[in-house]
Design a protein around this motif. Structure first.
Motif, short mmCIF file in Angstrom:
data_model
loop_
_atom_site.label_atom_id
_atom_site.label_comp_id
_atom_site.label_asym_id
_atom_site.label_seq_id
_atom_site.Cartn_x
_atom_site.Cartn_y
_atom_site.Cartn_z
N TYR A 1 -12.93 -53.27 -9.09
CA TYR A 1 -12.73 -51.99 -8.39
C TYR A 1 -13.96 -51.59 -7.57
CZ TYR A 1 -11.87 -47.04 -7.56
OH TYR A 1 -11.71 -45.81 -6.97
N PHE A 2 -15.10 -51.45 -8.25
CA PHE A 2 -16.30 -50.99 -7.54
C PHE A 2 -16.83 -52.06 -6.58
CE2 PHE A 2 -16.34 -48.11 -11.23
CZ PHE A 2 -16.52 -46.90 -10.59
N GLY A 3 -16.72 -53.34 -6.98
CA GLY A 3 -17.14 -54.41 -6.08
C GLY A 3 -16.30 -54.44 -4.82
N GLY A 4 -14.98 -54.21 -5.00
CA GLY A 4 -14.10 -54.17 -3.82
C GLY A 4 -14.46 -53.04 -2.88
N LEU A 5 -14.75 -51.86 -3.45
CA LEU A 5 -15.15 -50.72 -2.61
C LEU A 5 -16.46 -51.02 -1.86
CD1 LEU A 5 -14.37 -47.67 -4.95
CD2 LEU A 5 -13.07 -48.41 -2.94
N MET A 6 -17.40 -51.63 -2.55
CA MET A 6 -18.69 -51.95 -1.91
C MET A 6 -18.50 -52.98 -0.80
SD MET A 6 -21.24 -52.16 -5.21
CE MET A 6 -21.37 -50.78 -6.35
N TYR A 7 -17.60 -53.94 -1.02
CA TYR A 7 -17.36 -54.96 0.01
C TYR A 7 -16.72 -54.33 1.24
CZ TYR A 7 -15.16 -58.87 2.43
OH TYR A 7 -14.74 -59.76 3.39
N ILE A 8 -15.76 -53.43 1.00
CA ILE A 8 -15.09 -52.77 2.11
C ILE A 8 -16.08 -51.95 2.92
CG2 ILE A 8 -13.39 -50.98 2.71
CD1 ILE A 8 -11.76 -51.95 0.28
N ASN A 9 -16.97 -51.25 2.21
CA ASN A 9 -17.96 -50.39 2.87
C ASN A 9 -19.23 -51.13 3.25
OD1 ASN A 9 -16.28 -48.10 2.52
ND2 ASN A 9 -17.05 -47.84 0.42
N GLN A 10 -19.29 -52.45 2.84
CA GLN A 10 -20.49 -53.26 3.11
C GLN A 10 -21.75 -52.54 2.60
OE1 GLN A 10 -20.65 -56.63 4.98
NE2 GLN A 10 -18.82 -56.33 3.71
N SER A 11 -21.66 -52.09 1.31
CA SER A 11 -22.76 -51.33 0.71
C SER A 11 -23.06 -51.87 -0.68
CB SER A 11 -22.40 -49.85 0.61
OG SER A 11 -21.27 -49.67 -0.23
#
Length: 589
Positions: free
Chosen positions: A269-279
């Motif tokens: 979940y959090f890794g996916g969000l970070m990848y989407i936001n490139q953060s």
């Protein structure tokens, strides 16, 4: 862990193996945990090719993938080899510690006095040196190995994860406090239940050992069903304790896997969000895959925490039971006086002894002297203290008050092993081992030749009996010599003492199961053999005293007569009455 601190001396003893095992574990984990990084790089290469297929050379990507695959194979093989070496180092160390601990427990058992064995059952003693030591080995071996492996893997994995994304690492480790609390609660319960289980197992072992030893009595009284019911009851209780322990252990695995699964969901979940936001440091999908691999690589170490914790708690409970015996100080302290030349002159000076468990005054104020080379015959009714007196001579027990001197020196000042090595002892209850007759006799002198064994058997008037057996001296006896008659057991035990060829002989009613004709033959042989040897003979037959220089008569632990046979026959007393009674019985027969 308090009880397990006793084992630290063994880790120090085998520190080279221990430290080598830790070093190998660190290197193995570095190689093993390099695989996720290679997979992450491979996925990153593929992702980069998909996004930039027009500018990226496909052959270059292929070569990168092949290189990574070869590196994964190489690092996995190296990690496997090092893991094998780690097990060979740490598990072998645990076997060495098990060997040392069993020997230490056994040596402690041999140091302890007869009083200790009166208060503790054989089955319980056997359980502590086998089952309990086995539990402790699981701690010093697998538990220590997996603990080291787990902490090193955690340290390296968290380091790798932190280098990729500190924020995602923090999210991934959120379930750990829950895990720590669960381990604490379950470990406490396992320790308690493991202690109860081991105690019950000792009771079952003790009862079984006594039942097997006394099986002839059980059969004679037709009590098989009653004893079987007791075994069933103890087994049922043992099963209940085992199931309670198993239920606690069973909670660990599912709990650990559930927490790991939860960590995986957090990564996705959090890794996916970070990848989407490139953060948060997550710049490509390969890094998410790398995190998932790291988390799943922690599955077994985290799950093993439960197993390890269970082993540690069980070992702590077992080591506590072992320590209870190891900390016992024997009442019998060895002196430092060496025996150079033994003459065997004894002086009893106001000797008294009271049995601690029953509070019975076995001996009271004994005062007498036996000169070197003399034979003392001891008489008295049952319970008069005859056997107790012989136990004091061999220092199987120590007098409460007074002193026993041998060759003018208190026997407590002599080295205990050296003192006993100078005594040929035949106990009232002849004990034979489940071994050949020859080895049972040789027990008194391991270096004895076959001719010497035969000569000792002839002096004990048991040679002809042995010759009639199919395997003769190589006949293997049943437990406690059950295949021999009572008289044969006594005579084999006597042969053992004669073969020892000691300057002091102690015979505790060792001819009670022998017929009068055989007794005469043995006594004639003993007369020749015991010349220049100090001999103590306890008997209920006056015929056993025919070669005695002095006679001691005990009653309720007190000396009521002492002197030569002629002196005591001239006095009205116990010895004269016994002599006339047995003489009359012999004439009427």
């Amino acid at each position: 862990m308090k009880e397990l601190q006793y084992l630290n001396k063994y880790f120090v003893k085998y520190k080279i193996r221990f430290l080598t095992g830790i070093l190998i574990t660190i290197v193995a984990q570095i190689f093993y945990l390099y695989t996720p990084k290679l997979i992450s790089n491979s996925i990153a290469s593929i992702e980069n090719y998909i996004k930039n297929s027009e500018t990226v050379d496909v052959y270059f990507v292929q070569s990168q993938l092949i290189k990574n695959i070869l590196l994964i194979i190489a690092t996995t093989l190296l990690a496997g080899l090092l893991t094998f070496l780690m097990r060979q180092t740490l598990i072998v160390m645990s076997r060495l510690i098990e060997f040392d601990l069993k020997n230490e427990v056994f040596v402690q058992y041999t140091r302890l006095s007869q009083q200790f064995y009166k208060q503790n059952r054989t089955g319980d003693l056997m359980n502590r040196i086998s089952e309990d030591v086995g539990k402790v080995r699981m701690y010093v071996g697998p538990a220590v190995m997996y603990t080291i492996n787990t902490f090193i893997r955690f340290a390296i994995v968290i380091g790798y994860m932190y280098a990729v994304s500190p924020r995602l690492t923090l999210y991934t480790l959120l379930p750990l406090p829950i895990l720590s609390y669960a381990i604490f609660k379950l470990s406490t319960e396992i320790n308690k239940r493991s202690t109860f289980f081991q105690q019950n197992l000792s009771n079952l072992s003790s009862f079984s050992q006594e039942l097997f030893s006394g099986l002839r009595v059980v059969k004679a009284y037709a009590l098989e069903k009653k004893q079987q019911q007791k075994v069933i009851a103890l087994s049922a209780e043992s099963k209940t304790k085992a199931m309670e322990l198993a239920k606690s252990n069973a909670l660990f695995g599912p709990l650990m896997i559930a927490l790991i699964g939860f960590s995986n969901l957090i990564v996705i979940y959090f890794g996916g969000l970070m990848y989407i936001n490139q953060s948060g440091g997550i710049m490509h999908i390969g890094q998410i895959a790398e995190f998932i691999l790291y988390v799943n690589m922690l599955t077994w170490p985290v799950a093993s925490l439960g197993w390890v914790s269970s082993m540690v708690q069980e070992a702590a409970a077992s080591q506590k039971r072992i320590n209870e015996f190891l900390k016992i100080e024997s009442e019998l302290k060895s002196g430092d006086q060496s025996l150079k030349e033994v003459h065997g002159a004894f002086i009893f000076d106001h000797v008294s002894y009271r049995y601690e468990d029953t509070n019975i005054q076995a001996l009271s104020e004994l005062n007498f002297e036996v000169k070197s080379g003399e034979t003392l015959a001891i008489f008295g009714k049952t319970g008069s203290g005859k056997s107790t007196l012989l136990n004091l001579i061999a220092r199987l027990d120590d007098a409460d008050t007074g002193s026993i001197k041998m060759d003018t020196i208190n026997i407590k000042d002599y080295n205990l092993q050296e003192l006993r090595s100078q005594i040929g002892f035949v106990p009232q209850d002849a004990f034979l081992f489940s071994d050949t007759i020859a080895n049972n006799i040789r027990f008194g002198n391991e270096l004895a030749s076959e001719e010497e064994i035969v000569q000792a058997a002839k002096m004990a008037a048991v040679h002809e009996n042995i010759e009639n057996f199919a395997q003769q001296y190589e006949t293997v006896l049943g437990e406690r010599g059950i295949t021999l008659s009572g008289g044969q057991k006594q005579r084999v035990s006597l042969a053992r003492a004669l073969l020892k060829n000691s300057p002091i002989l102690v015979f505790d009613d060792c001819l009670s199961a022998v017929d009068t004709e055989t007794e005469e033959e043995i006594l004639d042989n003993l007369k020749k053999f015991s010349q220049n040897r100090t001999t103590f003979i306890v008997s209920h037959r006056v015929s056993s005293a025919k070669n005695a220089d002095k006679i001691l008569v005990l009653e309720d632990g007190k000396m009521i007569q002492f002197g030569t046979p002629e002196e005591l026959l001239a006095q009205n007393g116990y010895y004269r009455e016994l002599y006339l009674k047995q003489l009359s019985e012999k004439e009427s027969a």
